[in-house]
Design a protein around this motif. Structure first.
Motif, mmCIF file in Angstrom:
data_model
loop_
_atom_site.group_PDB
_atom_site.id
_atom_site.type_symbol
_atom_site.label_atom_id
_atom_site.label_comp_id
_atom_site.label_asym_id
_atom_site.label_seq_id
_atom_site.Cartn_x
_atom_site.Cartn_y
_atom_site.Cartn_z
ATOM 1 N N LYS A 23 1.453 -1.458 -0.245
ATOM 2 C CA LYS A 23 -0.010 0.023 -0.180
ATOM 3 C C LYS A 23 0.845 1.505 -0.049
ATOM 4 O O LYS A 23 2.098 1.183 0.867
ATOM 5 N N VAL A 24 0.693 1.679 -1.060
ATOM 6 C CA VAL A 24 1.551 3.191 -0.917
ATOM 7 C C VAL A 24 0.102 4.310 -1.033
ATOM 8 O O VAL A 24 -0.564 3.937 -0.814
ATOM 9 N N TYR A 25 0.372 5.452 -0.819
ATOM 10 C CA TYR A 25 -0.125 6.606 0.027
ATOM 11 C C TYR A 25 0.264 7.667 -1.054
ATOM 12 O O TYR A 25 1.336 8.253 -0.701
ATOM 13 N N ILE A 26 -0.821 8.397 -1.802
ATOM 14 C CA ILE A 26 0.082 9.884 -2.180
ATOM 15 C C ILE A 26 -0.942 11.152 -1.891
ATOM 16 O O ILE A 26 -2.018 11.491 -1.480
ATOM 17 N N GLY A 27 0.161 12.275 -1.474
ATOM 18 C CA GLY A 27 -0.501 13.486 -0.762
ATOM 19 C C GLY A 27 -1.055 14.080 -1.492
ATOM 20 O O GLY A 27 -0.706 14.492 -2.725
ATOM 21 N N GLY A 28 -2.041 14.779 -0.764
ATOM 22 C CA GLY A 28 -2.577 16.062 -1.182
ATOM 23 C C GLY A 28 -2.424 17.067 -0.597
ATOM 24 O O GLY A 28 -1.093 17.793 0.112
ATOM 25 N N SER A 29 -3.513 18.083 -0.955
ATOM 26 C CA SER A 29 -2.737 20.219 0.058
ATOM 27 C C SER A 29 -2.690 20.075 1.176
ATOM 28 O O SER A 29 -2.339 21.289 1.069
ATOM 29 N N MET A 37 -3.174 3.664 -3.099
ATOM 30 C CA MET A 37 -2.839 2.604 -4.032
ATOM 31 C C MET A 37 -2.491 1.265 -4.404
ATOM 32 O O MET A 37 -1.227 1.898 -2.873
ATOM 33 N N ARG A 38 -1.910 0.772 -5.183
ATOM 34 C CA ARG A 38 -1.628 -0.218 -4.892
ATOM 35 C C ARG A 38 -0.498 -0.744 -5.744
ATOM 36 O O ARG A 38 -0.688 -0.217 -7.070
ATOM 37 N N GLU A 39 1.106 -1.154 -4.816
ATOM 38 C CA GLU A 39 2.191 -0.420 -5.550
ATOM 39 C C GLU A 39 2.555 -1.695 -6.074
ATOM 40 O O GLU A 39 2.269 -3.069 -4.805
ATOM 41 N N ILE A 40 2.629 -2.439 -7.938
ATOM 42 C CA ILE A 40 2.618 -3.954 -7.445
ATOM 43 C C ILE A 40 5.040 -3.961 -8.297
ATOM 44 O O ILE A 40 4.862 -3.538 -8.669
ATOM 45 N N MET A 41 5.769 -4.618 -7.049
ATOM 46 C CA MET A 41 6.812 -4.610 -7.655
ATOM 47 C C MET A 41 7.074 -6.202 -8.576
ATOM 48 O O MET A 41 6.314 -6.705 -8.495
ATOM 49 N N VAL A 50 -1.633 1.161 -8.867
ATOM 50 C CA VAL A 50 -2.922 1.109 -9.617
ATOM 51 C C VAL A 50 -4.415 1.428 -8.899
ATOM 52 O O VAL A 50 -3.708 1.426 -7.419
ATOM 53 N N TYR A 51 -4.875 1.515 -8.970
ATOM 54 C CA TYR A 51 -6.214 2.056 -7.977
ATOM 55 C C TYR A 51 -6.357 1.136 -7.169
ATOM 56 O O TYR A 51 -6.573 -0.468 -7.643
ATOM 57 N N ASP A 52 -6.823 1.499 -5.607
ATOM 58 C CA ASP A 52 -7.350 0.566 -4.431
ATOM 59 C C ASP A 52 -8.075 0.530 -4.037
ATOM 60 O O ASP A 52 -8.517 1.663 -3.704
ATOM 61 N N THR A 53 -9.169 -0.153 -3.871
ATOM 62 C CA THR A 53 -9.997 -0.148 -3.191
ATOM 63 C C THR A 53 -10.275 -0.992 -1.815
ATOM 64 O O THR A 53 -11.580 -0.939 -1.051
ATOM 65 N N GLN A 154 -3.840 7.805 -10.792
ATOM 66 C CA GLN A 154 -3.270 6.540 -10.170
ATOM 67 C C GLN A 154 -2.005 6.745 -10.690
ATOM 68 O O GLN A 154 -1.178 5.414 -11.375
ATOM 69 N N LYS A 155 -1.059 7.774 -10.052
ATOM 70 C CA LYS A 155 -0.138 8.226 -10.265
ATOM 71 C C LYS A 155 0.631 7.553 -11.455
ATOM 72 O O LYS A 155 1.772 6.559 -11.850
ATOM 73 N N GLN A 156 0.773 8.843 -12.613
ATOM 74 C CA GLN A 156 1.000 7.954 -14.205
ATOM 75 C C GLN A 156 2.054 8.367 -14.762
ATOM 76 O O GLN A 156 2.246 7.622 -15.736
ATOM 77 N N ALA A 157 3.085 9.013 -13.704
ATOM 78 C CA ALA A 157 4.610 8.837 -13.828
ATOM 79 C C ALA A 157 4.620 7.703 -14.381
ATOM 80 O O ALA A 157 5.846 7.282 -15.801
ATOM 81 N N TRP A 158 3.836 6.588 -14.086
ATOM 82 C CA TRP A 158 5.520 4.830 -14.306
ATOM 83 C C TRP A 158 4.691 4.515 -15.805
ATOM 84 O O TRP A 158 4.913 3.943 -16.122
ATOM 85 N N MET A 159 3.592 5.064 -15.896
ATOM 86 C CA MET A 159 2.973 4.481 -17.475
ATOM 87 C C MET A 159 3.758 4.796 -18.507
ATOM 88 O O MET A 159 3.353 4.569 -19.848
ATOM 89 N N ALA A 160 4.514 6.048 -19.041
ATOM 90 C CA ALA A 160 4.872 7.014 -19.605
ATOM 91 C C ALA A 160 5.693 5.819 -20.470
ATOM 92 O O ALA A 160 5.281 6.315 -21.435
#
Length: 625
Positions: A23-29, A37-41, A50-53, A154-160
């Motif tokens: 589990k990872v957490y993306i901070g806001g303002s 979110m879920r990070e798959i290594m 990926v999106y995590d419910t 969804q933390k788009q940086a990895w998608m590039a």
């Protein structure tokens, strides 16, 4: 093993993080906006986010006690707005739990177990409105709006790295059918979509445990799972575990469709332990209060049930306000009549009294209740077709037009709305449903059950409906209600729930890819790359259901060595197309050629061998070179 021990064991299983995931957490303002979110290594060092419910259940650091409920994520945000008041809510009655003769010893014991789940209810101050739509129309970006904006990206940086090929991107570009999907979702975009009624954030102020999510045509397609005890089978423990199981596999919202006994107490357990929005069909509980006799229902009983559930924290209500007296005769020649449980209840009441549907007649008063708690409408399709033969008939579309009328009435009080849709619809008629909904319901989010595209496959209706769900999701439906293999046959167990959810996660993802939703295809490419490189464990872990993928592989190749083998049991070691492709690429690389040049050289070599052998198509084995 007794029920308590079984419950404990199952909860322990559902609390285990997904394979190779954290589990990872993306901070806001502000510090208290932390989006999970879920990070798959992967074995090559890359990480896929990926999106995590699943909420805090898959976070090993989270302390969870189902007798006390989850942490209240939204309480600081609700308090900071300063527009709510706490008050002494209505007293729970035995009748709320389906008992006419007063509280039983069993109910008393259940309520004692739920003592730690009780909360003092809140509501808007007198004459106020606490809906997300109300804030949005005043130009306010709430923490909930910022939260869902971060979540959607969804933390788009990895998608590039997977989306950087212009030729491929142009070739695979989707068709959004007129949707307005932004490259990056901003909090302002979320606010504008909610203000216009094109999206909702279902988040009752009495459900502060919820991790905000958004439902709308211009966002990721969501899925709903149904749970709930019945008068025949199931228990409170099973329903809580089914909730946690559902969100583990990807349910974005959950509807509690409980009937029979202990409805109120079951809902306490579900709401306090749910990080996703919870929906209900209040008429089900109201019917229990009158002993199952539809004719005995009244607006007063229904109104009391709405307030009861709003105080508990239900995030959206399915109400069958569109089943009008004048429409009921339109179902007379149908093959399957009225198949909606709520729709049939209201139709029976209307006919018995020969009066207009009391939910329709009291719609404005009902809306006043919803705006005081920020409960969203899910305007029910009580006249939906229950078979392909009844699809797209006048009864269905007359109700749909009424739902469009009621949508505008709800918006006059800044109450959020989504529209429910069918049902059973042949594939070639699916798009017309989306077209009609957009036309008559003013782009309010569409929420559909399936639709099932054929009626010949009981036991496989998760598949017949998954086909229709993918199609209608592509055309613009915002949320898909799952169907399990038990549809039409019985109450689903936990395995059925998982199969239904995975089927609908596939349908939702397929729809997002087809719409051209930014970045959504990157996960496909990451898995394809792992498959081509024979990174078996990465292939399993990147899939929607790693457990099943691994189990299927291991049925024929169970050894650990097979997890690094450059073949599977389908083709074997000598005929694997991907292994051959890799060998071609390696051959080309060694000789400084392109893949095309290597293939051409190989073809020329084989041509020479053919000529040397005599140029005959068929030759004796003894003469073969």
């Amino acid at each position: 093993m007794n029920a308590t021990d079984k419950f404990t064991q199952l909860m322990r299983e559902t609390r285990t993080p997904m394979p190779a995931s954290r589990k990872v957490y993306i901070g806001g303002s502000q510090p208290d906006i932390r989006v999970p979110m879920r990070e798959i290594m992967q074995s090559n060092g890359e990480a896929v986010t990926v999106y995590d419910t699943s909420g805090p259940y898959t976070d090993p650091g989270a302390r969870i006690d189902v007798h006390e409920g989850l942490a209240c994520v939204r309480t600081p945000w609700i308090t900071a707005r300063g527009d709510t008041e706490t008050y002494t809510g209505r007293t729970p009655y035995a009748l709320d739990d389906g008992l006419k003769k007063g509280e039983s010893d069993t109910l008393a014991a259940l309520r004692l177990q739920a003592a730690g789940l009780q909360r003092t209810p809140q509501r808007a101050r007198a004459g106020g409105n606490v809906s997300q739509m109300h804030y949005a129309r005043r130009g306010i970006i709430t923490p909930e709006m910022e939260y869902v904006a971060i979540r959607e990206n969804q933390k788009q940086a990895w998608m590039a790295q997977y989306l950087g090929n212009p030729e491929r991107e142009a070739r695979l570009a989707g068709n959004s059918f007129g949707a307005s999907i932004p490259r990056v979702v901003t909090p302002e975009f979320v606010r504008d979509e909610i203000a216009r009624g094109r999206a909702i954030i279902p988040a009752n102020i009495n459900h502060p445990e919820v991790e905000p999510m958004v439902i709308g045509r211009n966002f990721l397609v969501k899925i709903n799972a149904n749970i709930g005890n019945s008068a025949v089978t199931s228990s409170i423990e099973e329903e809580v575990e089914k909730l946690v199981w559902s969100i583990r596999w990807g349910a974005d919202t959950v509807m509690d469709l409980s009937t029979g006994k202990n409805i109120h107490t079951t809902r306490d357990w579900i709401l306090r332990n749910s990080p996703v929005p919870i929906g209900t069909v209040p008429i089900y509980q109201a019917l229990e209060k009158v002993g199952g006799v539809a004719e005995d229902l009244t607006w007063e009983i229904f109104r009391d049930t709405l307030i009861e559930q709003a105080e508990q924290g239900v995030d959206y209500f399915t109400v069958h306000a569109g089943v009008r007296l004048a429409f009921i005769h339109l179902t007379a020649n149908r093959v399957t009549g009225i198949v909606s449980r709520g729709g049939s209840i209201m139709a029976k009441w209307c006919i018995a009294h020969h009066k207009e549907n009391f939910i329709y007649s009291h719609f404005d008063e009902m809306t006043e209740i919803l705006r005081a708690y920020d409960v969203s409408y899910s305007l029910g399709d009580g006249l939906r077709p229950g078979s392909g033969a009844d699809a797209n008939d006048e009864a269905q579309f007359a109700e749909l037009r009424t739902l469009g009328e009621l949508t505008q009435k709800a918006w006059q009080q800044d109450v959020q709305v989504m529209i429910e849709g069918p049902g059973h619809v042949p594939l070639h008629m699916v798009q017309a449903n989306m077209t009609e909904q957009l036309k008559h319901c003013h782009e309010a989010p569409f929420y559909t059950l399936g639709p099932l595209t054929t009626d010949i496959a009981p036991g496989y209706d998760h598949i017949t409906s998954g086909i229709g769900a993918a199609m209608i999701g592509w055309f613009g439906t915002a949320m898909l209600c799952y169907v399990t293999p038990k549809e039409h046959l019985g109450l689903p167990n936990r395995d059925d729930v998982k199969v239904g959810i995975i089927t609908y996660k596939i349908a939702a993802h397929v729809a997002d890819v087809a719409k051209g939703h930014p970045g959504v295809r990157a996960r496909d490419d990451a898995l394809s790359k792992a498959r081509f490189e024979f990174r078996w464990m990465d292939q399993f872990n990147l899939s929607l259901d790693p457990d099943t993928a691994r189990d299927f592989h291991d049925e024929t190749l169970p050894k650990d060595a097979s997890k690094v083998a450059h073949f599977c049991s389908m083709c074997g070691p000598k005929f694997c197309s991907m292994k051959i492709s890799q060998e071609v690429r390696e051959y080309a690389k060694v000789r400084g050629m392109s893949d095309e040049e290597a293939l051409s050289e190989g073809m020329q070599t084989k041509s020479q061998e053919f000529k040397v052998a005599g140029g005959e198509i068929y030759i004796a084995i003894s003469k073969a070179p």
